[in-house]
Design a protein around this motif. Sequence first.
Motif, short mmCIF file in Angstrom:
data_model
loop_
_atom_site.label_atom_id
_atom_site.label_comp_id
_atom_site.label_asym_id
_atom_site.label_seq_id
_atom_site.Cartn_x
_atom_site.Cartn_y
_atom_site.Cartn_z
N GLU A 148 0.83 -1.15 -0.03
CA GLU A 148 0.07 -0.04 0.01
C GLU A 148 0.63 1.28 0.05
N ALA A 149 1.96 1.16 0.93
CA ALA A 149 2.86 2.40 1.01
C ALA A 149 3.71 2.46 -0.38
N MET A 150 3.94 1.41 -0.97
CA MET A 150 4.70 1.64 -2.26
C MET A 150 3.78 2.37 -3.35
N GLY A 151 2.41 2.01 -3.25
CA GLY A 151 1.30 2.37 -4.12
C GLY A 151 1.08 3.92 -4.07
N TYR A 152 1.10 4.45 -2.69
CA TYR A 152 0.94 5.72 -2.26
C TYR A 152 2.03 6.43 -3.06
N VAL A 323 1.23 -1.31 -15.67
CA VAL A 323 2.31 -0.49 -14.90
C VAL A 323 2.18 -0.15 -13.60
N GLY A 324 0.93 0.34 -13.36
CA GLY A 324 0.21 0.53 -12.15
C GLY A 324 0.29 -0.44 -11.33
N MET A 325 0.14 -1.75 -11.66
CA MET A 325 0.15 -2.82 -10.73
C MET A 325 1.20 -3.55 -10.66
N ASN A 326 2.29 -3.16 -11.63
CA ASN A 326 3.58 -3.77 -11.61
C ASN A 326 4.52 -3.06 -10.60
N SER A 327 4.76 -1.85 -10.58
CA SER A 327 5.92 -1.12 -9.83
C SER A 327 5.69 -1.26 -8.42
N PRO A 328 4.75 -1.01 -7.57
CA PRO A 328 4.49 -0.85 -6.29
C PRO A 328 4.60 -2.35 -5.83
#
Length: 407
Positions: A148-152, A323-328
């Motif tokens: 979650e944090a990497m997502g934010y 990409v949005g799912m991959n990176s975090p």
Amino acid sequence: MNPTTLHGCWVNFFITVEKQKTYTLQFWLLCFSSYLFFASFNMIIPELPGYLTRLGGEEYKGLIISLFTLTAGLSRPFSGKLTDKVGRIPVMVFGSGVCFIIGFLYPMISSITGFFLLRLFHGFSTGFKPTGTVAYIADIVPANRRGEAMGYSGVFGTIGMASGPALGGQIAISYSLDAMFYTSSAFAILSVLILIGMKETLPKPERFSLEHVKIKRNEIFDPSAIPPSIVMLLTLFPFGVILTVMPDYSEYMGLENKGIIFTVFTLTSLCMRVFAGRASDRYGREKILLAAAVLNATSMLIIGFSTSVAMLVVGSVFYGAGVGMNSPTLFAWTTDLSDEKTRGRAFATVFIALELGIMAGALFSGWIYDNNAENFPVTFVSGAFLTIVAIIYLVGRIRKKRLMMAK
């Protein structure tokens, strides 16, 4: 209770609340600094192929991204070691500082050689800032909230990536390329100013010495980060294709502002990051990465065979979602697997894979495209190939894990 005692109680109360908060002021300042940094170097990307053409280097477009990623990749072992030894903050400040200086130098060059020398040095900045950033976040966020944090954090970086190209393109159209480069520098220095005053999270930072830039063989990469690095390399190949060919492809499809498509897929990525981060915390990293790889492979096929701007936008939306799912998820997975004492090296390893993937995609796509519009379809289809390999790799890991759990 006297006033002094009452004041002390309130101070202790707020300190306790601050410690219990998952996302502190430092976290949000770091996120905003990332926004400024990513906007800084992304705002110039769509205009660089045209800029190089005016310098007489049209046939070298594939090197614009590949040289940038080359020095970024070469700098990762140094940034990883310095992050673990000297501290997260100094590494981030250095990365942003290089970006600030380079922005002022672009308008001064008049040769192809000078241009590519700047790209080499500019890439050096991205080798430092993100490494320090993800290590800092891993330090201050609980293990069960990493995805979650990497997502934010990725949301802010994605906003920078989304707004940067469109903003840079508009500045170039309305004012000049020089104004675009100076704006890039301004964003970089602002990201440095935000970092000044932040608390260092490395427990015992050392004073910088020349020993810190002497890299031993076992300090180049972290074995624990190999699985996420494999996936990172394979799935970032298409990004090298996008960065190299999309500006010309956008113009070919009738889009004046070559940053618009970059904005479309980065905004989609923005919408997916927090959802993906939370999902990876709940369902597992590899399952989310598998879904992301499928989306990325599909997007390359849609983009490559687009017959209208609408179809191109749809393909870009698919790509952004992947990409949005991959990176975090990859960064959270790296944190899960790495040792706390060598976390900087682990992230540096993953970033080396990132740079290699982008560089390979940029070089290969530049070679296939060869400034010939008839080659657009096969160029983008080639971007799907390594992503399919990533799908096979992830399916194998998931099946192996299920078999181990069944025993």
